[in-house]
Design an enzyme around this catalytic site. Structure first.
Site, PDB file in Angstrom:
ATOM      1  N   CYS A  83       1.012  -1.101  -0.123  1.00  0.00           N
ATOM      2  CA  CYS A  83       0.108  -0.069   0.023  1.00  0.00           C
ATOM      3  C   CYS A  83       0.925   1.487  -0.061  1.00  0.00           C
ATOM      4  O   CYS A  83       1.373   1.636  -1.007  1.00  0.00           O
ATOM      5  CB  CYS A  83      -0.965  -0.065   1.041  1.00  0.00           C
ATOM      6  N   HIS A 178      -3.034  -5.214   1.500  1.00  0.00           N
ATOM      7  CA  HIS A 178      -2.396  -5.503   2.952  1.00  0.00           C
ATOM      8  C   HIS A 178      -2.240  -7.115   3.038  1.00  0.00           C
ATOM      9  O   HIS A 178      -3.290  -7.532   3.961  1.00  0.00           O
ATOM     10  CB  HIS A 178      -3.050  -4.811   4.002  1.00  0.00           C
ATOM     11  N   GLU A 180      -0.377  -8.576   4.991  1.00  0.00           N
ATOM     12  CA  GLU A 180      -0.048  -8.941   6.297  1.00  0.00           C
ATOM     13  C   GLU A 180      -1.300  -9.065   7.190  1.00  0.00           C
ATOM     14  O   GLU A 180      -1.166  -9.381   8.411  1.00  0.00           O
ATOM     15  CB  GLU A 180       0.743  -7.908   6.979  1.00  0.00           C
TER      16      GLU A 180
HETATM   17  N1  GLN Z   1      -3.863   6.368   1.210  1.00  0.00           N
HETATM   18  C1  GLN Z   1      -2.437   6.173   1.740  1.00  0.00           C
HETATM   19  C2  GLN Z   1      -1.313   6.987   1.151  1.00  0.00           C
HETATM   20  O1  GLN Z   1      -1.492   7.574   0.167  1.00  0.00           O
HETATM   21  C3  GLN Z   1      -2.022   4.612   1.661  1.00  0.00           C
HETATM   22  C4  GLN Z   1      -3.118   3.803   2.511  1.00  0.00           C
HETATM   23  C5  GLN Z   1      -2.420   2.746   3.207  1.00  0.00           C
HETATM   24  O2  GLN Z   1      -1.085   2.341   3.087  1.00  0.00           O
HETATM   25  N2  GLN Z   1      -3.332   1.874   3.696  1.00  0.00           N
HETATM   26  O3  GLN Z   1      -0.123   6.948   1.574  1.00  0.00           O
END
Ligand code: GLN
Length: 199
Positions: A83, A178, A180
């Site tokens: 992410c 995610h 994890e």
């Molecule tokens: N929206 C977050 C960002 O732009 C990422 C979200 C996440 O890591 N769950 O950094």
């Protein structure tokens, strides 16, 4: 005497690195929290967790942590980016545009699947069951980025509605979701295999 295996580093500036520590511990892998450049010495692998990429970038300013991360990753250190971690690594970041480490040949748009309340658990399409080591995969998405382009050296292991969501570029694994947070996720299993094969 047997030497203890080198630990996997967890970038621990902000975000859900503790969930990664639990997922790796469940697979018998030791971890070390990384906050300063010297924390990168002697690692077997590295996790760039989810969280807020803008905050992580800001917390890296003022040290050469970002430069050291780029050097380690370019040198072949196995990496699992999830992410916000994918946003940190991408070559190009849009919506809004943001600087990045630029070591993953992919372009991303941030928060592309809607707001926090629209976060979701999704059954993904596995494109490369052999490369992943599994033919089904669940993805937990939390304000996830969307991958809009990938370079020639990047394999797409899984997609969501046609969008690439799990990428592999050499020893770098990048998930816009995610893994994890999914017990027994094949993505974490694959990362641990990459680390052990490199070590
Ligand atoms: N929206 C977050 C960002 O732009 C990422 C979200 C996440 O890591 N769950 O950094």
């Amino acid at each position: 005497m047997r030497r203890a295996a080198a630990p996997i580093g967890l970038l621990a500036l902000q975000g859900d690195y503790a969930a990664h520590a639990r997922a790796l511990a469940a697979r018998g892998a030791a971890t070390r929290e990384v906050r300063t450049p010297s924390d990168l010495d002697g690692l077997a692998g590295l996790v760039l967790p989810g969280g807020e990429s803008t905050t992580m970038l800001r917390l890296m300013d003022g040290s050469d942590l970002a430069a050291r991360l780029v050097a380690e990753i370019a040198g072949g250190l196995p990496v699992l980016a999830t992410c916000a971690g994918v946003i940190l690594l991408a070559r190009e970041v849009r919506l809004p545009p943001q600087r990045s480490l630029g070591v993953l040949d992919a372009a991303v748009e941030r928060n592309a699947y809607g707001r926090q309340l629209d976060s979701a658990v999704v059954a993904l399409t596995v494109r490369d069951p052999e490369g992943l080591g599994a033919d089904t995969l669940e993805g937990v998405f939390i304000r996830a980025p969307r991958v809009t382009a990938v370079g020639d050296g990047v394999a797409v292991l899984a997609t969501r509605g046609g969008d690439p969501v799990l990428l592999r570029q050499g020893s770098v694994l990048a998930a816009t979701f995610h893994p994890e947070l999914t017990p027994g996720s094949p993505v974490v299993d694959l990362f641990v295999r990459l680390v052990r094969a490199a070590g």
